[in-house]
Design an enzyme around this catalytic site. Structure first.
Site, PDB file in Angstrom:
ATOM      1  N   ASP A  13       0.809  -1.226   0.000  1.00 17.34           N
ATOM      2  CA  ASP A  13       0.000   0.000   0.000  1.00 17.34           C
ATOM      3  C   ASP A  13       0.840   1.273   0.000  1.00 17.34           C
ATOM      4  O   ASP A  13       0.420   2.295   0.539  1.00 17.34           O
ATOM      5  CB  ASP A  13      -0.960   0.031   1.218  1.00 17.34           C
ATOM      6  CG  ASP A  13      -1.816  -1.206   1.270  1.00 17.34           C
ATOM      7  OD1 ASP A  13      -2.321  -1.597   0.213  1.00 17.34           O
ATOM      8  OD2 ASP A  13      -1.942  -1.788   2.353  1.00 17.34           O
ATOM      9  N   LYS A  16       1.826   2.170  -5.193  1.00 16.07           N
ATOM     10  CA  LYS A  16       2.347   1.649  -6.463  1.00 16.07           C
ATOM     11  C   LYS A  16       1.446   2.003  -7.637  1.00 16.07           C
ATOM     12  O   LYS A  16       1.924   2.327  -8.710  1.00 16.07           O
ATOM     13  CB  LYS A  16       2.472   0.115  -6.407  1.00 16.07           C
ATOM     14  CG  LYS A  16       3.637  -0.368  -5.586  1.00 16.07           C
ATOM     15  CD  LYS A  16       3.693  -1.879  -5.573  1.00 16.07           C
ATOM     16  CE  LYS A  16       2.563  -2.492  -4.795  1.00 16.07           C
ATOM     17  NZ  LYS A  16       2.615  -2.325  -3.342  1.00 16.07           N
ATOM     18  N   GLY A  40      -4.366  -4.191  -4.106  1.00  9.27           N
ATOM     19  CA  GLY A  40      -5.374  -3.192  -4.438  1.00  9.27           C
ATOM     20  C   GLY A  40      -4.669  -1.916  -4.836  1.00  9.27           C
ATOM     21  O   GLY A  40      -3.813  -1.427  -4.106  1.00  9.27           O
ATOM     22  N   HIS A  41      -4.967  -1.433  -6.011  1.00  7.79           N
ATOM     23  CA  HIS A  41      -4.337  -0.188  -6.466  1.00  7.79           C
ATOM     24  C   HIS A  41      -5.418   0.842  -6.682  1.00  7.79           C
ATOM     25  O   HIS A  41      -6.440   0.548  -7.275  1.00  7.79           O
ATOM     26  CB  HIS A  41      -3.631  -0.377  -7.812  1.00  7.79           C
ATOM     27  CG  HIS A  41      -2.672  -1.507  -7.840  1.00  7.79           C
ATOM     28  ND1 HIS A  41      -1.499  -1.499  -7.140  1.00  7.79           N
ATOM     29  CD2 HIS A  41      -2.709  -2.676  -8.497  1.00  7.79           C
ATOM     30  CE1 HIS A  41      -0.854  -2.621  -7.372  1.00  7.79           C
ATOM     31  NE2 HIS A  41      -1.568  -3.362  -8.181  1.00  7.79           N
ATOM     32  N   GLN A 220       1.874  -6.086  -3.037  1.00 13.15           N
ATOM     33  CA  GLN A 220       2.256  -6.174  -1.627  1.00 13.15           C
ATOM     34  C   GLN A 220       3.583  -5.410  -1.435  1.00 13.15           C
ATOM     35  O   GLN A 220       3.821  -4.455  -2.146  1.00 13.15           O
ATOM     36  CB  GLN A 220       2.368  -7.622  -1.148  1.00 13.15           C
ATOM     37  CG  GLN A 220       1.015  -8.354  -1.083  1.00 13.15           C
ATOM     38  CD  GLN A 220       0.545  -8.871  -2.432  1.00 13.15           C
ATOM     39  OE1 GLN A 220       1.283  -9.543  -3.129  1.00 13.15           O
ATOM     40  NE2 GLN A 220      -0.678  -8.568  -2.788  1.00 13.15           N
ATOM     41  N   VAL A 422       2.897  14.213  -3.182  1.00 11.71           N
ATOM     42  CA  VAL A 422       2.336  15.185  -2.239  1.00 11.71           C
ATOM     43  C   VAL A 422       0.814  15.279  -2.349  1.00 11.71           C
ATOM     44  O   VAL A 422       0.225  16.316  -2.052  1.00 11.71           O
ATOM     45  CB  VAL A 422       2.988  16.588  -2.426  1.00 11.71           C
ATOM     46  CG1 VAL A 422       4.433  16.570  -1.966  1.00 11.71           C
ATOM     47  CG2 VAL A 422       2.889  17.061  -3.870  1.00 11.71           C
ATOM     48  N   GLY A 423       0.179  14.188  -2.781  1.00 11.15           N
ATOM     49  CA  GLY A 423      -1.285  14.186  -2.871  1.00 11.15           C
ATOM     50  C   GLY A 423      -1.740  13.061  -3.764  1.00 11.15           C
ATOM     51  O   GLY A 423      -0.935  12.490  -4.504  1.00 11.15           O
TER      52      GLY A 423
HETATM   53  P1  IMP Z   1      -2.815 -12.738   1.882  1.00 15.77           P
HETATM   54  O1  IMP Z   1      -1.877 -12.153   0.888  1.00 15.77           O
HETATM   55  O2  IMP Z   1      -4.263 -12.468   1.571  1.00 15.77           O
HETATM   56  O3  IMP Z   1      -2.538 -14.176   2.159  1.00 15.77           O
HETATM   57  O4  IMP Z   1      -2.581 -11.962   3.281  1.00 15.77           O
HETATM   58  C1  IMP Z   1      -1.382 -12.107   4.018  1.00 15.77           C
HETATM   59  C2  IMP Z   1      -0.978 -10.798   4.668  1.00 15.77           C
HETATM   60  O5  IMP Z   1      -0.578  -9.871   3.657  1.00 15.77           O
HETATM   61  C3  IMP Z   1      -2.090 -10.097   5.443  1.00 15.77           C
HETATM   62  O6  IMP Z   1      -1.506  -9.402   6.522  1.00 15.77           O
HETATM   63  C4  IMP Z   1      -2.636  -9.079   4.439  1.00 15.77           C
HETATM   64  O7  IMP Z   1      -3.267  -7.993   5.071  1.00 15.77           O
HETATM   65  C5  IMP Z   1      -1.353  -8.680   3.750  1.00 15.77           C
HETATM   66  N1  IMP Z   1      -1.564  -8.210   2.369  1.00 15.77           N
HETATM   67  C6  IMP Z   1      -1.810  -8.953   1.275  1.00 15.77           C
HETATM   68  N2  IMP Z   1      -1.899  -8.192   0.181  1.00 15.77           N
HETATM   69  C7  IMP Z   1      -1.692  -6.934   0.574  1.00 15.77           C
HETATM   70  C8  IMP Z   1      -1.611  -5.685  -0.118  1.00 15.77           C
HETATM   71  O8  IMP Z   1      -1.727  -5.601  -1.342  1.00 15.77           O
HETATM   72  N3  IMP Z   1      -1.358  -4.585   0.643  1.00 15.77           N
HETATM   73  C9  IMP Z   1      -1.165  -4.671   1.986  1.00 15.77           C
HETATM   74  N4  IMP Z   1      -1.223  -5.806   2.674  1.00 15.77           N
HETATM   75  C10 IMP Z   1      -1.476  -6.934   1.977  1.00 15.77           C
HETATM   76 MG    MG Z   2      -2.706  -1.716  -2.012  1.00 13.54          MG
END
Ligand code: IMP
Ligand code: MG
Length: 433
Positions: A13, A16, A40-41, A220, A422-423
């Protein structure tokens, strides 16, 4: 042109989506290489807020080809929903035209989601990611390229459905998979995706040989890496540079630049220790001003000060050639900015991340402190970014305290910043000159 890798340097998060969207202007291919719809983007285009979980962020650039690469796990229903939404707002169906799915990527089936829904330990996104990778490593997974072969194979169908139901039973789940639903699912996947399944590694290799620019888009972050992250509170794939080319099906020699994305502070969703986590009004400030809620699950993100121990770890693993600092504006209005430079663990000062979750949980941050800078409305930050880029003055237009903060982070991590966000707007990013 070589390939550029864009990676999250923290717990995901880091922003990206926004950066890939921006950099995709100069690229003709954007490929994901690991993970799935746990990612999630968010991409903000003026009034429009687009959220993607599978579609690479480069989709907003019409001339960009998109790859869901070999190392991914893909939920075909989530992908279909994203494509339907995209088509509804733009009229375009990119399938087989500029969107390609690797024949080697693994399919997330309802069974995998049922298994993941049993998780209480890790705090997963519940999207079936871990169970799908588990089947992959167990060599019993189903890949997009296999679907045509197993269609109508009753032996495969019976064996697979029986195995899945036995696993669900053993895990204490009341969900079950029927032969009929599995057969229907396979038929639907086949019909929906045949035109877009292909040898995507070869496509990327050919593009690179023709001198095109490829972006390898991570998902991730480094601290969620199955090998190098805060195990077991991690995701189930290698999120780091070493897997960027491998998971995309090209060799590492193609990669030149590796951009590490980091927030000006740090966040985490899910379980697992985070030494600089703040449960006070400063943490609340970051969460509120930074809109720190997970794009995939909507869970509030835990917020804390910038952690240089984490960042140096990420740097050792990934060898970033540049840092993209994001969300600097969020720190505006805080009198004091802290940077964690080391931990105290059981009475000793350490500067490297411990390998066990319990040791990380006992780490107390050791901070240095710097003066803060004022809070500004988003429109002023945006105007500042536009002016900085137009005049090529770069970050010298920022408040002095903000410049000092950036310089300190660069010195501690040992990597220069290439851009500063910055935003949320696409243009609210200052290119460092
Ligand atoms: P999983 O990837 O769903 O198996 O989750 C494993 C861990 O990675 C958990 O703590 C999720 O919250 C974290 N996680 C998985 N994908 C993301 C992401 O895209 N952003 C932030 N945390 C993530
Ligand atoms: Mg994300």
């Amino acid at each position: 042109m070589p390939a550029t890798v864009i990676l999250g340097a923290q717990w995901g998060d880091e922003g990206k989506g926004k950066l890939v969207d921006r950099m995709a202007e100069q690229a003709t291919w954007v490929a994901r290489f690991q993970g799935g719809n746990n990612a999630g983007h968010t991409v903000v285009l003026g009034e429009q807020v687009l959220k993607f979980h599978l579609l690479p962020s480069g989709i907003t650039r019409k001339e960009c080809h998109l790859v869901l690469g070999d190392g991914m796990v893909i939920d075909p229903w989530v992908l279909d929903k994203e494509l339907t939404d995209w088509q509804a707002s733009t009229g375009e169906d990119p399938r087989g035209d500029r969107l390609f799915i690797s024949e080697r990527s693994h399919i997330i089936l309802p069974y995998h989601r049922y298994m993941d829904s049993l998780d209480t330990k890790i705090g997963t996104t519940g999207r079936g990611i871990g169970p799908t990778y588990a089947d992959k490593i167990n060599r019993i997974g189903l890949r997009f390229g296999d679907v045509a072969e197993v269609l109508g194979d009753d032996v495969w169908l019976t064996t697979t459905v029986d195995r899945m139901n036995a696993s669900l039973d053993a895990a204490g789940s009341s969900d079950r998979v029927s032969m009929e639903s599995m057969a229907n699912d396979l038929q639907w996947i086949h019909e929906t995706y045949t035109s877009s399944i292909g040898n995507t590694g070869l496509m990327l290799d050919n593009a690179l040989k023709l001198g095109e620019h490829v972006i390898l888009e991570g998902a991730q972050g480094c601290l969620l890496d199955i090998d190098q992250g805060t195990y077991p509170f991690v995701t189930s794939s290698v999120t780091s540079r070493g897997n960027a080319s491998h998971g995309a099906g090209i060799h590492p020699g193609h990669v030149e630049d590796v951009v590490g994305i980091t927030k000006a502070y740090i966040t985490r969703v899910g379980h697992g220790a985070m030494p600089t986590e703040l449960n006070d009004e400063v943490g609340e400030h970051m969460g509120t001003i930074g809109h720190e809620f997970g794009t995939t699950t909507g869970r509030p993100r835990r917020c804390g000060w910038f952690d240089a121990v984490v960042m140096r770890h990420a740097q050792r693993i990934n060898g970033f050639t540049g840092l993209a600092l994001t969300k600097l504006d969020v720190l505006g209005g805080l009198d004091e900015l802290k940077i964690c430079v080391a931990y105290e663990l059981d009475g000793k000062e350490i500067t490297e991340l411990p390998s066990t979750a319990s040791a990380i949980a006992r780490c107390k941050p050791i901070y240095i402190s710097m003066p803060g800078f004022p809070e500004l409305p988003l429109s002023e930050w945006l105007a500042m970014a536009l002016y900085a880029n137009e005049s090529r003055k770069g970050i010298s237009v920022l408040p002095t305290a903000a410049q000092h903060y950036i310089a300190k982070l660069e010195a501690i991590v040992g990597v220069p910043c290439t851009s500063v966000g910055v935003g949320p707007d696409r243009d609210a990013t200052i290119d460092c000159v």
